[in-house]
Design a protein around this motif. Structure first.
Motif, PDB file in Angstrom:
ATOM      1  N   SER A 121       0.842  -1.190   0.000  1.00 52.47           N
ATOM      2  CA  SER A 121       0.000   0.000   0.000  1.00 52.47           C
ATOM      3  C   SER A 121       0.881   1.245   0.000  1.00 52.47           C
ATOM      4  O   SER A 121       2.071   1.183   0.326  1.00 52.47           O
ATOM      5  CB  SER A 121      -0.891   0.017   1.249  1.00 52.47           C
ATOM      6  N   SER A 122       0.304   2.377  -0.330  1.00 53.25           N
ATOM      7  CA  SER A 122       1.077   3.623  -0.346  1.00 53.25           C
ATOM      8  C   SER A 122       1.592   3.953   1.054  1.00 53.25           C
ATOM      9  O   SER A 122       2.702   4.459   1.213  1.00 53.25           O
ATOM     10  CB  SER A 122       0.233   4.780  -0.893  1.00 53.25           C
ATOM     11  N   ASN A 123       0.806   3.661   2.090  1.00 54.07           N
ATOM     12  CA  ASN A 123       1.255   3.906   3.459  1.00 54.07           C
ATOM     13  C   ASN A 123       2.435   3.009   3.831  1.00 54.07           C
ATOM     14  O   ASN A 123       3.378   3.465   4.494  1.00 54.07           O
ATOM     15  CB  ASN A 123       0.107   3.683   4.446  1.00 54.07           C
ATOM     16  N   SER A 124       2.389   1.759   3.404  1.00 55.48           N
ATOM     17  CA  SER A 124       3.494   0.832   3.682  1.00 55.48           C
ATOM     18  C   SER A 124       4.760   1.274   2.961  1.00 55.48           C
ATOM     19  O   SER A 124       5.861   1.234   3.530  1.00 55.48           O
ATOM     20  CB  SER A 124       3.113  -0.583   3.247  1.00 55.48           C
ATOM     21  N   ARG A 125       4.603   1.709   1.721  1.00 51.40           N
ATOM     22  CA  ARG A 125       5.749   2.176   0.948  1.00 51.40           C
ATOM     23  C   ARG A 125       6.391   3.382   1.613  1.00 51.40           C
ATOM     24  O   ARG A 125       7.614   3.471   1.743  1.00 51.40           O
ATOM     25  CB  ARG A 125       5.316   2.507  -0.483  1.00 51.40           C
ATOM     26  N   GLN A 126       5.556   4.322   2.046  1.00 50.12           N
ATOM     27  CA  GLN A 126       6.069   5.523   2.692  1.00 50.12           C
ATOM     28  C   GLN A 126       6.723   5.192   4.026  1.00 50.12           C
ATOM     29  O   GLN A 126       7.743   5.782   4.402  1.00 50.12           O
ATOM     30  CB  GLN A 126       4.942   6.523   2.909  1.00 50.12           C
ATOM     31  N   TYR A 127       6.175   4.232   4.732  1.00 44.98           N
ATOM     32  CA  TYR A 127       6.722   3.825   6.023  1.00 44.98           C
ATOM     33  C   TYR A 127       8.137   3.261   5.857  1.00 44.98           C
ATOM     34  O   TYR A 127       9.057   3.644   6.589  1.00 44.98           O
ATOM     35  CB  TYR A 127       5.797   2.773   6.654  1.00 44.98           C
ATOM     36  N   ILE A 128       8.316   2.372   4.895  1.00 46.35           N
ATOM     37  CA  ILE A 128       9.645   1.792   4.647  1.00 46.35           C
ATOM     38  C   ILE A 128      10.612   2.886   4.203  1.00 46.35           C
ATOM     39  O   ILE A 128      11.761   2.944   4.657  1.00 46.35           O
ATOM     40  CB  ILE A 128       9.568   0.676   3.586  1.00 46.35           C
ATOM     41  N   ASN A 129      10.149   3.744   3.316  1.00 42.99           N
ATOM     42  CA  ASN A 129      10.976   4.858   2.827  1.00 42.99           C
ATOM     43  C   ASN A 129      11.460   5.736   3.987  1.00 42.99           C
ATOM     44  O   ASN A 129      12.636   6.118   4.054  1.00 42.99           O
ATOM     45  CB  ASN A 129      10.167   5.683   1.825  1.00 42.99           C
ATOM     46  N   ASN A 130      10.558   6.062   4.898  1.00 45.60           N
ATOM     47  CA  ASN A 130      10.926   6.917   6.026  1.00 45.60           C
ATOM     48  C   ASN A 130      12.028   6.290   6.875  1.00 45.60           C
ATOM     49  O   ASN A 130      12.970   6.975   7.292  1.00 45.60           O
ATOM     50  CB  ASN A 130       9.696   7.196   6.905  1.00 45.60           C
ATOM     51  N   LEU A 131      11.913   5.003   7.140  1.00 45.78           N
ATOM     52  CA  LEU A 131      12.933   4.325   7.944  1.00 45.78           C
ATOM     53  C   LEU A 131      14.274   4.283   7.210  1.00 45.78           C
ATOM     54  O   LEU A 131      15.326   4.536   7.802  1.00 45.78           O
ATOM     55  CB  LEU A 131      12.478   2.907   8.294  1.00 45.78           C
ATOM     56  N   MET A 132      14.230   3.993   5.906  1.00 47.83           N
ATOM     57  CA  MET A 132      15.467   3.902   5.125  1.00 47.83           C
ATOM     58  C   MET A 132      16.106   5.275   4.912  1.00 47.83           C
ATOM     59  O   MET A 132      17.289   5.362   4.565  1.00 47.83           O
ATOM     60  CB  MET A 132      15.194   3.225   3.782  1.00 47.83           C
ATOM     61  N   SER A 133      15.340   6.325   5.135  1.00 45.26           N
ATOM     62  CA  SER A 133      15.865   7.688   4.995  1.00 45.26           C
ATOM     63  C   SER A 133      16.504   8.197   6.286  1.00 45.26           C
ATOM     64  O   SER A 133      17.035   9.307   6.315  1.00 45.26           O
ATOM     65  CB  SER A 133      14.741   8.651   4.590  1.00 45.26           C
ATOM     66  N   ASN A 134      16.427   7.386   7.341  1.00 46.05           N
ATOM     67  CA  ASN A 134      16.909   7.840   8.646  1.00 46.05           C
ATOM     68  C   ASN A 134      17.868   6.839   9.294  1.00 46.05           C
ATOM     69  O   ASN A 134      17.865   6.684  10.519  1.00 46.05           O
ATOM     70  CB  ASN A 134      15.712   8.095   9.576  1.00 46.05           C
ATOM     71  N   VAL A 135      18.696   6.201   8.480  1.00 50.00           N
ATOM     72  CA  VAL A 135      19.643   5.234   9.049  1.00 50.00           C
ATOM     73  C   VAL A 135      20.700   5.970   9.874  1.00 50.00           C
ATOM     74  O   VAL A 135      21.003   7.147   9.637  1.00 50.00           O
ATOM     75  CB  VAL A 135      20.326   4.391   7.948  1.00 50.00           C
ATOM     76  N   GLU A 136      21.253   5.259  10.834  1.00 52.08           N
ATOM     77  CA  GLU A 136      22.254   5.870  11.706  1.00 52.08           C
ATOM     78  C   GLU A 136      23.560   6.126  10.956  1.00 52.08           C
ATOM     79  O   GLU A 136      23.824   5.552   9.903  1.00 52.08           O
ATOM     80  CB  GLU A 136      22.474   4.980  12.928  1.00 52.08           C
ATOM     81  N   SER A 137      24.373   6.997  11.515  1.00 50.62           N
ATOM     82  CA  SER A 137      25.547   7.526  10.809  1.00 50.62           C
ATOM     83  C   SER A 137      26.570   6.456  10.432  1.00 50.62           C
ATOM     84  O   SER A 137      27.303   6.625   9.459  1.00 50.62           O
ATOM     85  CB  SER A 137      26.229   8.598  11.654  1.00 50.62           C
ATOM     86  N   ASP A 138      26.607   5.333  11.157  1.00 50.65           N
ATOM     87  CA  ASP A 138      27.587   4.301  10.805  1.00 50.65           C
ATOM     88  C   ASP A 138      27.227   3.580   9.518  1.00 50.65           C
ATOM     89  O   ASP A 138      28.012   2.787   9.001  1.00 50.65           O
ATOM     90  CB  ASP A 138      27.772   3.298  11.946  1.00 50.65           C
TER      91      ASP A 138
END
Length: 264
Positions: free
Chosen positions: A174-191
């Motif tokens: 779903s569009s919400n699921s896609r956006q959810y995964i995108n948000n997490l992958m856009s905020n990975v830790e600095s390492d």
């Protein structure tokens, strides 16, 4: 009168036909030119590496996937890049809904690459069987799930199928699921800021790294890049037999850096 109208109609058909031919020619020419430039840039890195390395990139501008590898038939262990598949599969299984506890685990799994969180979500997905079902659902025919999730195997081109469902359009997520995964992958830790992130300030990624037997260091990076001009692409890079984590990262960094200017 009728003859004149008929002639005008025929002329319009001819003009339209010529425009269609020109558009098709431009599309083929653009694809060929892009493919040639990418191959030339990639192969200088891929074929001078002592490791096994492969890359795949999809451009929505040409609707094509471009690939290069010094081991064309090789399947790579996924290491932590499999965590994107686990999350996508769980969202599909649960109709886009995660419990608050699962959401907390997913955040740790993607952003911090936490393995304990992954173990729990892998179990929720159904373990090896659930992960294989996820691969099958997304048409990832060259991916095989393992009971040890990090040892599941794949190819960069297979990962592009999953990434395109996340970052472009999908009949599965779903569009919400896609956006959810995108948000997490856009905020990975600095390492995790290597690989795909070497080429752009606008990216979503999941990296994987594992020291494993004869394959030495397995170093992988998958995700999405938006260029300065507003173009975008999905990208998956896999490698093994690296002498160290640092040398593997640098190969992927180089591939990312030469890719972005061509697709910008």
């Amino acid at each position: 009168m009728r003859s004149s109208r008929h002639q005008r109609l025929n002329r319009r058909k001819v003009v339209l036909f010529i425009l269609i031919i020109l558009a098709a020619f431009w599309g083929i020419h653009h694809f060929t030119a892009t493919s040639s430039r990418l191959k030339a840039a990639w192969n200088k890195i891929v074929y001078t590496s002592n490791n096994n390395v492969a890359i795949a990139v999809y451009s929505p501008k040409t609707h094509r996937t471009y690939t290069s590898s010094n081991v064309p038939e090789h399947k790579f262990h996924m290491a932590s890049t499999v965590k994107v598949s686990i999350l996508a599969g769980l969202l599909v299984k649960q109709n886009g809904f995660l419990s608050s506890h699962q959401s907390s685990l997913a955040k740790q799994m993607i952003e911090a690459s936490d393995n304990d969180s992954t173990n729990k979500l892998f179990a929720d997905l159904g373990g090896q069987e659930g992960l294989q079902s996820t691969f099958n659902e997304f048409g990832m025919t060259d991916s095989t799930a393992n009971t040890s999730w990090g040892l599941s195997t794949t190819t960069p081109k297979d990962q592009i199928k999953l990434l395109n469902n996340i970052f472009y359009k999908s009949n599965i997520l779903s569009s919400n699921s896609r956006q959810y995964i995108n948000n997490l992958m856009s905020n990975v830790e600095s390492d995790q800021l290597w690989g795909i992130s070497a080429s752009s300030n606008h990216f979503s990624l999941k990296n994987g790294w594992l020291e494993y037997g004869k394959e030495k260091w397995i170093i992988n990076s998958i995700g999405y890049v938006k260029t300065e001009s507003g173009n975008s692409y999905t990208i998956a890079m896999y490698s093994d037999k690296n002498q160290s984590m640092q040398t593997g990262e640098e190969v992927l960094n180089q591939l990312a850096r030469v890719t972005e200017p061509i697709l910008n």
